[in-house]
Design a protein around this motif. Structure first.
Motif, PDB file in Angstrom:
ATOM      1  N   SER A  98       8.122  -4.628   7.216  1.00 47.73           N
ATOM      2  CA  SER A  98       6.778  -4.336   6.704  1.00 47.73           C
ATOM      3  C   SER A  98       5.913  -3.659   7.760  1.00 47.73           C
ATOM      4  N   ILE A 102       4.329   0.294   7.403  1.00 46.49           N
ATOM      5  CA  ILE A 102       2.901   0.583   7.574  1.00 46.49           C
ATOM      6  C   ILE A 102       2.682   1.512   8.771  1.00 46.49           C
ATOM      7  N   ALA A 105       3.833   5.054   7.785  1.00 52.21           N
ATOM      8  CA  ALA A 105       2.872   5.633   6.838  1.00 52.21           C
ATOM      9  C   ALA A 105       1.680   6.207   7.585  1.00 52.21           C
ATOM     10  N   VAL A 113       2.893   4.944  -0.576  1.00 53.13           N
ATOM     11  CA  VAL A 113       4.159   4.338  -0.190  1.00 53.13           C
ATOM     12  C   VAL A 113       4.886   3.954  -1.476  1.00 53.13           C
ATOM     13  N   ALA A 132       7.984  -6.250   0.390  1.00 55.32           N
ATOM     14  CA  ALA A 132       7.103  -5.548  -0.545  1.00 55.32           C
ATOM     15  C   ALA A 132       5.724  -6.215  -0.607  1.00 55.32           C
ATOM     16  N   VAL A 135       3.771  -5.426   2.627  1.00 52.65           N
ATOM     17  CA  VAL A 135       3.280  -4.047   2.653  1.00 52.65           C
ATOM     18  C   VAL A 135       2.127  -3.904   1.669  1.00 52.65           C
ATOM     19  N   LEU A 136       2.284  -4.468   0.494  1.00 53.16           N
ATOM     20  CA  LEU A 136       1.251  -4.374  -0.541  1.00 53.16           C
ATOM     21  C   LEU A 136      -0.080  -4.951  -0.055  1.00 53.16           C
ATOM     22  N   SER A 139      -1.210  -2.743   3.534  1.00 51.07           N
ATOM     23  CA  SER A 139      -1.321  -1.293   3.555  1.00 51.07           C
ATOM     24  C   SER A 139      -2.725  -0.816   3.180  1.00 51.07           C
ATOM     25  N   VAL A 143       0.372   1.538  -2.803  1.00 48.42           N
ATOM     26  CA  VAL A 143       1.791   1.205  -2.721  1.00 48.42           C
ATOM     27  C   VAL A 143       2.333   1.089  -4.139  1.00 48.42           C
ATOM     28  N   ILE A 145       5.437  -0.227  -6.152  1.00 49.78           N
ATOM     29  CA  ILE A 145       6.601  -1.095  -6.041  1.00 49.78           C
ATOM     30  C   ILE A 145       7.477  -0.863  -7.278  1.00 49.78           C
TER      31      ILE A 145
END
Length: 148
Positions: A98, A102, A105, A113, A132, A135-136, A139, A143, A145
């Motif tokens: 994760s 980030i 990105a 993403v 996931a 990151v969600l 970020s 994102v 998914i």
């Protein structure tokens, strides 16, 4: 809806990653977006230990993991090239997946993403964590998914 000019696609060896690639291909074609595909070689669980001198078999494992990731990125990259999409790839190490997603990105200036999710729930999610989900929540950019 804003137009996404640079899409970051995070992949691993899972079927969900390939579903994310398909979504990214479609979106990049429709929006004429640049794409960066990336993969993270997981953090060595024995950081700080003179591990590589003690366990050559594990060194071989990490070297094979890197080789496999490079081959996977090259195969995926060719899918984008065939469709005329500007694409770059990036392989990173030394951070959690994760964090790596980030970080990349931000480095490439991505504005979206796209990644797959294993869709674990309950105790599996608590015990194994969720890249996931991390990151969600962390970020600063949207994102997408993809679940299969």
């Amino acid at each position: 809806m804003s137009t996404y000019q640079h899409i970051l696609v995070a992949v691993d060896e899972s079927p969900m990653a390939y579903a994310a690639v398909e979504q990214a291909l479609s979106l990049a074609k429709d929006l004429n977006s640049q794409v960066t595909i990336m993969s993270v070689i997981a953090i060595d669980p024995f950081i700080g230990v003179d591990f590589y001198k003690v366990a050559p078999a594990i060194t071989d494992y990490f070297m094979q993991a890197e080789k496999n990731a490079k081959e996977r990125l090259e195969d995926i990259k060719n899918s984008f090239v065939r469709d005329g999409i500007e694409v770059n790839s990036k392989l990173i190490h030394g951070v959690s997946p994760s964090q790596g997603i980030i970080q990349v990105a931000d480095e490439v200036g991505a504005d979206l993403v796209i990644m797959g999710s294993h869709g674990r729930t309950g105790i599996q999610k608590v015990m194994l964590g969720s890249v996931a989900q991390n990151v969600l929540t962390q970020s600063p950019i949207p994102v997408l998914i993809v679940k299969v």
